[in-house]
Motif scaffolding. Structure first.
Motif, PDB file in Angstrom:
ATOM      1  N   ALA A 118       6.131   0.557  25.083  1.00 48.99           N
ATOM      2  CA  ALA A 118       5.446  -0.489  25.842  1.00 48.99           C
ATOM      3  C   ALA A 118       4.239   0.113  26.536  1.00 48.99           C
ATOM      4  O   ALA A 118       4.349   1.147  27.198  1.00 48.99           O
ATOM      5  N   VAL A 119       3.100  -0.515  26.366  1.00 48.16           N
ATOM      6  CA  VAL A 119       1.853  -0.053  26.979  1.00 48.16           C
ATOM      7  C   VAL A 119       1.028  -1.264  27.401  1.00 48.16           C
ATOM      8  O   VAL A 119       1.189  -2.359  26.856  1.00 48.16           O
ATOM      9  N   LYS A 120       0.154  -1.056  28.390  1.00 50.92           N
ATOM     10  CA  LYS A 120      -0.769  -2.130  28.751  1.00 50.92           C
ATOM     11  C   LYS A 120      -1.761  -2.348  27.627  1.00 50.92           C
ATOM     12  O   LYS A 120      -2.044  -3.484  27.232  1.00 50.92           O
ATOM     13  N   ASN A 121      -2.304  -1.240  27.128  1.00 53.25           N
ATOM     14  CA  ASN A 121      -3.323  -1.308  26.085  1.00 53.25           C
ATOM     15  C   ASN A 121      -2.877  -0.510  24.862  1.00 53.25           C
ATOM     16  O   ASN A 121      -2.495   0.652  24.981  1.00 53.25           O
ATOM     17  N   ARG A 122      -2.955  -1.117  23.700  1.00 52.39           N
ATOM     18  CA  ARG A 122      -2.510  -0.468  22.460  1.00 52.39           C
ATOM     19  C   ARG A 122      -3.190   0.874  22.244  1.00 52.39           C
ATOM     20  O   ARG A 122      -2.601   1.820  21.701  1.00 52.39           O
ATOM     21  N   ALA A 164       2.371  -4.333  23.429  1.00 49.51           N
ATOM     22  CA  ALA A 164       1.130  -4.094  24.177  1.00 49.51           C
ATOM     23  C   ALA A 164       0.807  -5.329  25.005  1.00 49.51           C
ATOM     24  O   ALA A 164       0.774  -6.446  24.484  1.00 49.51           O
ATOM     25  N   GLY A 165       0.637  -5.118  26.307  1.00 51.90           N
ATOM     26  CA  GLY A 165       0.240  -6.214  27.178  1.00 51.90           C
ATOM     27  C   GLY A 165       1.371  -7.122  27.615  1.00 51.90           C
ATOM     28  O   GLY A 165       1.124  -8.169  28.205  1.00 51.90           O
ATOM     29  N   VAL A 166       2.627  -6.729  27.336  1.00 56.13           N
ATOM     30  CA  VAL A 166       3.779  -7.480  27.859  1.00 56.13           C
ATOM     31  C   VAL A 166       4.097  -6.869  29.217  1.00 56.13           C
ATOM     32  O   VAL A 166       4.585  -5.745  29.297  1.00 56.13           O
ATOM     33  N   LEU A 167       3.786  -7.584  30.300  1.00 54.28           N
ATOM     34  CA  LEU A 167       3.876  -7.005  31.638  1.00 54.28           C
ATOM     35  C   LEU A 167       4.968  -7.673  32.458  1.00 54.28           C
ATOM     36  O   LEU A 167       5.222  -8.872  32.323  1.00 54.28           O
ATOM     37  N   ASP A 168       5.588  -6.858  33.329  1.00 55.49           N
ATOM     38  CA  ASP A 168       6.573  -7.445  34.233  1.00 55.49           C
ATOM     39  C   ASP A 168       5.858  -7.998  35.469  1.00 55.49           C
ATOM     40  O   ASP A 168       4.626  -7.995  35.548  1.00 55.49           O
ATOM     41  N   GLY A 175       3.183  -5.933  37.022  1.00 53.10           N
ATOM     42  CA  GLY A 175       2.071  -5.527  36.185  1.00 53.10           C
ATOM     43  C   GLY A 175       2.358  -4.323  35.301  1.00 53.10           C
ATOM     44  O   GLY A 175       1.464  -3.814  34.632  1.00 53.10           O
ATOM     45  N   ALA A 176       3.605  -3.859  35.299  1.00 49.59           N
ATOM     46  CA  ALA A 176       3.964  -2.709  34.465  1.00 49.59           C
ATOM     47  C   ALA A 176       4.308  -3.175  33.052  1.00 49.59           C
ATOM     48  O   ALA A 176       4.939  -4.214  32.882  1.00 49.59           O
ATOM     49  N   PRO A 177       3.896  -2.410  32.049  1.00 48.24           N
ATOM     50  CA  PRO A 177       4.236  -2.793  30.670  1.00 48.24           C
ATOM     51  C   PRO A 177       5.724  -2.640  30.403  1.00 48.24           C
ATOM     52  O   PRO A 177       6.375  -1.769  30.969  1.00 48.24           O
ATOM     53  N   ARG A 178       6.233  -3.510  29.570  1.00 46.62           N
ATOM     54  CA  ARG A 178       7.640  -3.411  29.199  1.00 46.62           C
ATOM     55  C   ARG A 178       7.826  -3.931  27.786  1.00 46.62           C
ATOM     56  O   ARG A 178       7.009  -4.679  27.258  1.00 46.62           O
TER      57      ARG A 178
END
Ligand SMILES: [Zn+2]
Length: 172
Positions: A24-28, A42-46, A49-52
Motif C-alpha cells: 500500500a502506497v500513496k503514490n504508485r 495506490a491511493g487507498v487511504l485511511d 491519510g495513511a495508505p492501506r
C-alpha cells in the motif's frame, strides 16, 4: 537451542508460512518496480491519510474470515500488516499488525537481530509489555523492551502459556 513448540498442548502447526500479498502506497511511483505479481493499492487511504490495502481483505476488519469483499478473494486476504511510517520512533503492535519507523526498518534489514519489529510481532501474537514488573528470575527477554535483541527461551514460554490458556477457543 529454542524448540519450535510443536505439539506443546496440541499446538497444531509445524511452521507458519509468511506471504506478502499486498503493498500500500500513496503514490504508485514510490514502488520502484512495475510487475504486478503482488497486489498494489495506490491511493487507498485511511481516515488519517495513511495508505492501506483494501479493508475488504483485512483480518482485522473481517475476523469471521469472510473475504467476499476482497477484490482478490481469500487468496489475497491479509492477516496482519506492517506499517512503515517516516519519522516514527519506537514501535507499536497489536492484533492488526505492527507499525515501526521506515528509516529504522529499512536501515536494519541487514541486521541479524532487528529487535523492535519482532517485539511488536510479539504483541500481534498476544504478548504483553513488561513496563512495571519483571517476572521473578527473568530480566532479559524480547517482550521486556530493551531487555534482549532476539527471541529468547522465556519469550517462547510466554507464547506457549498464551496458547495453553486460549486453545480451548479453537477446539484443542
Ligand atoms: Zn511493546
Amino acid at each position: 537451542m529454542l524448540d519450535d513448540g510443536t505439539g506443546h498442548h496440541a499446538w497444531p502447526y509445524t511452521s507458519v508460512p509468511v506471504s506478502i500479498v499486498g503493498w500500500a502506497v500513496k503514490n504508485r511511483a514510490t514502488l520502484q518496480w512495475t510487475d504486478s505479481s503482488v497486489d498494489v493499492y495506490a491511493g487507498v487511504l485511511d481516515g488519517s491519510g495513511a495508505p492501506r490495502c483494501a479493508p475488504g481483505c483485512g483480518r482485522f476488519f473481517h475476523q469471521n474470515g469472510d473475504w467476499s469483499k476482497c477484490p482478490g478473494g481469500a487468496a489475497r486476504h491479509y492477516d496482519q500488516s506492517l506499517w512503515l511510517t517516516e519519522g516514527f520512533q519506537g514501535g507499536a503492535g497489536g492484533d492488526c499488525g505492527q507499525r515501526v519507523g521506515q528509516e529504522y526498518f529499512t536501515g536494519a534489514l541487514g541486521q541479524k537481530d532487528m529487535h523492535i519489529h519482532p517485539h511488536e510481532v510479539g504483541h500481534t501474537f498476544g504478548l504483553d509489555d513488561f513496563y512495571d514488573w519483571t517476572p521473578p528470575g527473568q530480566c532479559c527477554f524480547l517482550m521486556n523492551a530493551g531487555g534482549a535483541t532476539h527471541i529468547t527461551e522465556f519469550d517462547t514460554w510466554m507464547l506457549r502459556d498464551f496458547w495453553r490458556r486460549l486453545k480451548n477457543r479453537y477446539g484443542y
